[in-house]
Design a protein around this motif. Structure first.
Motif, PDB file in Angstrom:
ATOM      1  N   LEU A 137       0.825  -1.212   0.000  1.00  0.00           N
ATOM      2  CA  LEU A 137       0.000   0.000   0.000  1.00  0.00           C
ATOM      3  C   LEU A 137       0.858   1.262   0.000  1.00  0.00           C
ATOM      4  CD1 LEU A 137      -2.852  -1.026   2.457  1.00  0.00           C
ATOM      5  CD2 LEU A 137      -2.999  -0.740  -0.022  1.00  0.00           C
ATOM      6  N   ALA A 138       1.981   1.225   0.711  1.00  0.00           N
ATOM      7  CA  ALA A 138       2.893   2.368   0.705  1.00  0.00           C
ATOM      8  C   ALA A 138       3.491   2.575  -0.686  1.00  0.00           C
ATOM      9  CB  ALA A 138       4.005   2.162   1.727  1.00  0.00           C
ATOM     10  N   THR A 139       3.782   1.485  -1.384  1.00  0.00           N
ATOM     11  CA  THR A 139       4.313   1.574  -2.740  1.00  0.00           C
ATOM     12  C   THR A 139       3.307   2.236  -3.670  1.00  0.00           C
ATOM     13  OG1 THR A 139       5.604  -0.435  -2.383  1.00  0.00           O
ATOM     14  CG2 THR A 139       5.267   0.247  -4.658  1.00  0.00           C
ATOM     15  N   VAL A 140       2.063   1.799  -3.599  1.00  0.00           N
ATOM     16  CA  VAL A 140       1.014   2.374  -4.457  1.00  0.00           C
ATOM     17  C   VAL A 140       0.777   3.840  -4.104  1.00  0.00           C
ATOM     18  CG1 VAL A 140      -1.429   2.225  -5.042  1.00  0.00           C
ATOM     19  CG2 VAL A 140      -0.064   0.150  -4.903  1.00  0.00           C
ATOM     20  N   ALA A 141       0.776   4.163  -2.818  1.00  0.00           N
ATOM     21  CA  ALA A 141       0.557   5.546  -2.397  1.00  0.00           C
ATOM     22  C   ALA A 141       1.675   6.457  -2.897  1.00  0.00           C
ATOM     23  CB  ALA A 141       0.452   5.624  -0.880  1.00  0.00           C
ATOM     24  N   MET A 142       2.922   6.014  -2.782  1.00  0.00           N
ATOM     25  CA  MET A 142       4.045   6.824  -3.259  1.00  0.00           C
ATOM     26  C   MET A 142       4.003   6.994  -4.770  1.00  0.00           C
ATOM     27  SD  MET A 142       5.870   7.776  -0.651  1.00  0.00           S
ATOM     28  CE  MET A 142       7.612   7.899  -0.846  1.00  0.00           C
ATOM     29  N   ALA A 143       3.606   5.956  -5.479  1.00  0.00           N
ATOM     30  CA  ALA A 143       3.509   6.066  -6.937  1.00  0.00           C
ATOM     31  C   ALA A 143       2.406   7.047  -7.333  1.00  0.00           C
ATOM     32  CB  ALA A 143       3.242   4.690  -7.543  1.00  0.00           C
ATOM     33  N   LEU A 144       1.283   7.015  -6.631  1.00  0.00           N
ATOM     34  CA  LEU A 144       0.208   7.969  -6.922  1.00  0.00           C
ATOM     35  C   LEU A 144       0.641   9.404  -6.610  1.00  0.00           C
ATOM     36  CD1 LEU A 144      -2.954   6.056  -5.697  1.00  0.00           C
ATOM     37  CD2 LEU A 144      -2.333   6.626  -8.043  1.00  0.00           C
ATOM     38  N   ILE A 145       1.365   9.579  -5.526  1.00  0.00           N
ATOM     39  CA  ILE A 145       1.875  10.909  -5.200  1.00  0.00           C
ATOM     40  C   ILE A 145       2.823  11.388  -6.293  1.00  0.00           C
ATOM     41  CG2 ILE A 145       3.385  12.177  -3.601  1.00  0.00           C
ATOM     42  CD1 ILE A 145       2.146  10.466  -1.349  1.00  0.00           C
ATOM     43  N   ALA A 146       3.667  10.487  -6.800  1.00  0.00           N
ATOM     44  CA  ALA A 146       4.605  10.855  -7.863  1.00  0.00           C
ATOM     45  C   ALA A 146       3.877  11.272  -9.131  1.00  0.00           C
ATOM     46  CB  ALA A 146       5.542   9.694  -8.160  1.00  0.00           C
ATOM     47  N   VAL A 147       2.747  10.663  -9.422  1.00  0.00           N
ATOM     48  CA  VAL A 147       2.004  10.993 -10.644  1.00  0.00           C
ATOM     49  C   VAL A 147       1.225  12.291 -10.473  1.00  0.00           C
ATOM     50  CG1 VAL A 147       0.104  10.228 -12.107  1.00  0.00           C
ATOM     51  CG2 VAL A 147       1.853   8.608 -11.422  1.00  0.00           C
ATOM     52  N   VAL A 148       0.646  12.514  -9.307  1.00  0.00           N
ATOM     53  CA  VAL A 148      -0.247  13.649  -9.091  1.00  0.00           C
ATOM     54  C   VAL A 148       0.509  14.937  -8.734  1.00  0.00           C
ATOM     55  CG1 VAL A 148      -2.138  14.480  -7.629  1.00  0.00           C
ATOM     56  CG2 VAL A 148      -2.131  12.134  -8.433  1.00  0.00           C
ATOM     57  N   GLN A 149       1.685  14.817  -8.159  1.00  0.00           N
ATOM     58  CA  GLN A 149       2.434  15.971  -7.646  1.00  0.00           C
ATOM     59  C   GLN A 149       2.800  16.956  -8.761  1.00  0.00           C
ATOM     60  OE1 GLN A 149       3.471  18.313  -5.149  1.00  0.00           O
ATOM     61  NE2 GLN A 149       3.408  16.371  -4.074  1.00  0.00           N
ATOM     62  N   LYS A 150       2.572  18.244  -8.529  1.00  0.00           N
ATOM     63  CA  LYS A 150       2.906  19.269  -9.518  1.00  0.00           C
ATOM     64  C   LYS A 150       4.347  19.739  -9.382  1.00  0.00           C
ATOM     65  CE  LYS A 150      -1.740  20.805 -10.050  1.00  0.00           C
ATOM     66  NZ  LYS A 150      -2.441  21.522 -11.058  1.00  0.00           N
TER      67      LYS A 150
END
Length: 87
Positions: free
Chosen positions: A14-27
Motif C-alpha cells: 500500500l505504501a508503494t502504491v501511495a508513493m507512486a500515486l503521489i509521484a504521478v499527481v504531484q505538480k
C-alpha cells in the motif's frame, strides 16, 4: 508467502502504491522525483520480503538510484523555471 508476514507485505504494498500515486499527481517535480524514488525503495523491500534479492537489488540500483538521480540532474540543469521572454 515465502519470507514475509502477509500484514507487512500488505502495508509495504500500500505504501508503494501511495508513493507512486503521489509521484504521478504531484505538480512540484522535485517532490515527484522523491516520491518516485520512495516508491522504488518500497518495491525493492517487497522484492526482498518475497525472497527475490536479485530483483530487489536491480530495482534499487535502476529505479531508486539511476532514474531518480537522472531526473534530478535534468531538472537542475534545465533551471527548473520558465524564463520570461521580453519582446
Amino acid at each position: 508467502m515465502p519470507g514475509g508476514d502477509p500484514v507487512i507485505v500488505l502495508v509495504i504494498g500500500l505504501a508503494t502504491v501511495a508513493m507512486a500515486l503521489i509521484a504521478v499527481v504531484q505538480k512540484n517535480l522535485i517532490r515527484a522525483v522523491i516520491a518516485f524514488a520512495g516508491s522504488s525503495i518500497c518495491l525493492a523491500i517487497l522484492f526482498f520480503l518475497l525472497a527475490s534479492p536479485y530483483a530487489a537489488v536491480l530495482e534499487l540500483v535502476v529505479g531508486g538510484g539511476l532514474v531518480a538521480v537522472l531526473f534530478l540532474v535534468a531538472l537542475i540543469l534545465s533551471g527548473g523555471e520558465e524564463e520570461k521572454v521580453r519582446a
